[in-house]
Write an enzyme that holds these catalytic residues in place. Sequence first.
Site, PDB file in Angstrom:
ATOM      1  N   LYS A 148       7.326  -5.107  -3.008  1.00 44.58           N
ATOM      2  CA  LYS A 148       6.784  -3.734  -3.075  1.00 44.58           C
ATOM      3  C   LYS A 148       7.555  -2.761  -2.197  1.00 44.58           C
ATOM      4  O   LYS A 148       7.940  -1.674  -2.637  1.00 44.58           O
ATOM      5  CB  LYS A 148       5.288  -3.725  -2.715  1.00 44.58           C
ATOM      6  CG  LYS A 148       4.631  -2.366  -2.949  1.00 44.58           C
ATOM      7  CD  LYS A 148       4.308  -1.620  -1.667  1.00 44.58           C
ATOM      8  CE  LYS A 148       3.988  -0.180  -1.931  1.00 44.58           C
ATOM      9  NZ  LYS A 148       3.544   0.575  -0.774  1.00 44.58           N
ATOM     10  N   ASP A 180       1.354  -1.999  -5.764  1.00 38.89           N
ATOM     11  CA  ASP A 180       0.387  -1.744  -4.687  1.00 38.89           C
ATOM     12  C   ASP A 180      -1.020  -1.856  -5.261  1.00 38.89           C
ATOM     13  O   ASP A 180      -1.208  -2.145  -6.444  1.00 38.89           O
ATOM     14  CB  ASP A 180       0.644  -0.366  -4.037  1.00 38.89           C
ATOM     15  CG  ASP A 180       0.074   0.759  -4.868  1.00 38.89           C
ATOM     16  OD1 ASP A 180       0.164   0.669  -6.120  1.00 38.89           O
ATOM     17  OD2 ASP A 180      -0.485   1.707  -4.310  1.00 38.89           O
TER      18      ASP A 180
HETATM   19  N1  LIG Z   1       3.129   2.145  -6.377  1.00 34.68           N
HETATM   20  C1  LIG Z   1       3.185   3.001  -5.334  1.00 34.68           C
HETATM   21  N2  LIG Z   1       2.727   2.581  -4.129  1.00 34.68           N
HETATM   22  C2  LIG Z   1       2.775   3.454  -3.123  1.00 34.68           C
HETATM   23  N3  LIG Z   1       2.401   3.297  -1.837  1.00 34.68           N
HETATM   24  C3  LIG Z   1       2.653   4.475  -1.222  1.00 34.68           C
HETATM   25  O1  LIG Z   1       2.437   4.710   0.071  1.00 34.68           O
HETATM   26  N4  LIG Z   1       3.166   5.370  -2.075  1.00 34.68           N
HETATM   27  C4  LIG Z   1       3.260   4.758  -3.280  1.00 34.68           C
HETATM   28  C5  LIG Z   1       3.742   5.161  -4.544  1.00 34.68           C
HETATM   29  O2  LIG Z   1       4.216   6.303  -4.761  1.00 34.68           O
HETATM   30  N5  LIG Z   1       3.665   4.244  -5.545  1.00 34.68           N
END
Ligand SMILES: Nc1nc2[nH]c(O)nc2c(=O)[nH]1
Length: 247
Positions: A148, A180
């Site tokens: 991630k 996420d």
């Molecule tokens: N998929 C995402 N996860 C995130 N975590 C975060 O802090 N920003 C993002 C995001 O833009 N996309």
Amino acid sequence: MKVEVLKNILMELGVECARIIEEKVDLQFLALKNLYKNLGDDELFIKLVIANSIVSYQLSAKGEQWWLEFSNYFSRNYPKTTILRSYSEFLPKSKTNKRLIPSKLNRLERLEPFLMNLTLENFEGYYNNMLKFRNDLVRVMRAKEDAKTIVFAVKMFGYASRIVFKNFVPYPIEIPIPKDFRIENYTKRFTSENPVKFWERISKDVGIPPLHIDSILWPVLGGEEEVKKRLKEHCEKAELVLRLSSL
Ligand SMILES: Nc1nc2[nH]c(O)nc2c(=O)[nH]1
């Protein structure tokens, strides 16, 4: 079928709509623009954005609030020595990123030698080859290609580079969606399949790179009123985006 509705809406929105959402609606992009204006150092700006992405996990608040705190902090506290040193002062005071501080500092220790060797020219090269940037980051961080924080760092690097180099380079189709909490939960509405695999397939079917699909979905899934307001103000296909969020 629900997946067909999802695909039809995404096809109608396209990369053009993703770009509008990124630049006019996503509060993370606005936070970066604010920091860029206040910092007055293009190279350091990009380095800070990459560093911040690498520690963007297990947050204590919404991502939007974390990026705003980051932007405000470094607008007032110019890093005088190393990025690692700056974060060892910033993280213990942070209200929105309080957990796992020692692990996050370890990650920055791994990242810093790589960043130190990069110039603005190198960043421009990486902006035009974000796949190479992802692969080099994977090697330096000893991470998986779809981790991630790695793919998210590419997304935020793309935002920062767009602000600095003042041109739009679309994200490569090969870079997966950052898995996420918001994306994982939303994916469960369509499938029990691994979200990365699911969005990889959808991305190919609709012709939109996964990171741009993330940009369409992620802000509106956060449920912030400010995001909905900005969406209606700037995006003529706002109703379609809202339909996506309620599928
Ligand atoms: N998929 C995402 N996860 C995130 N975590 C975060 O802090 N920003 C993002 C995001 O833009 N996309």
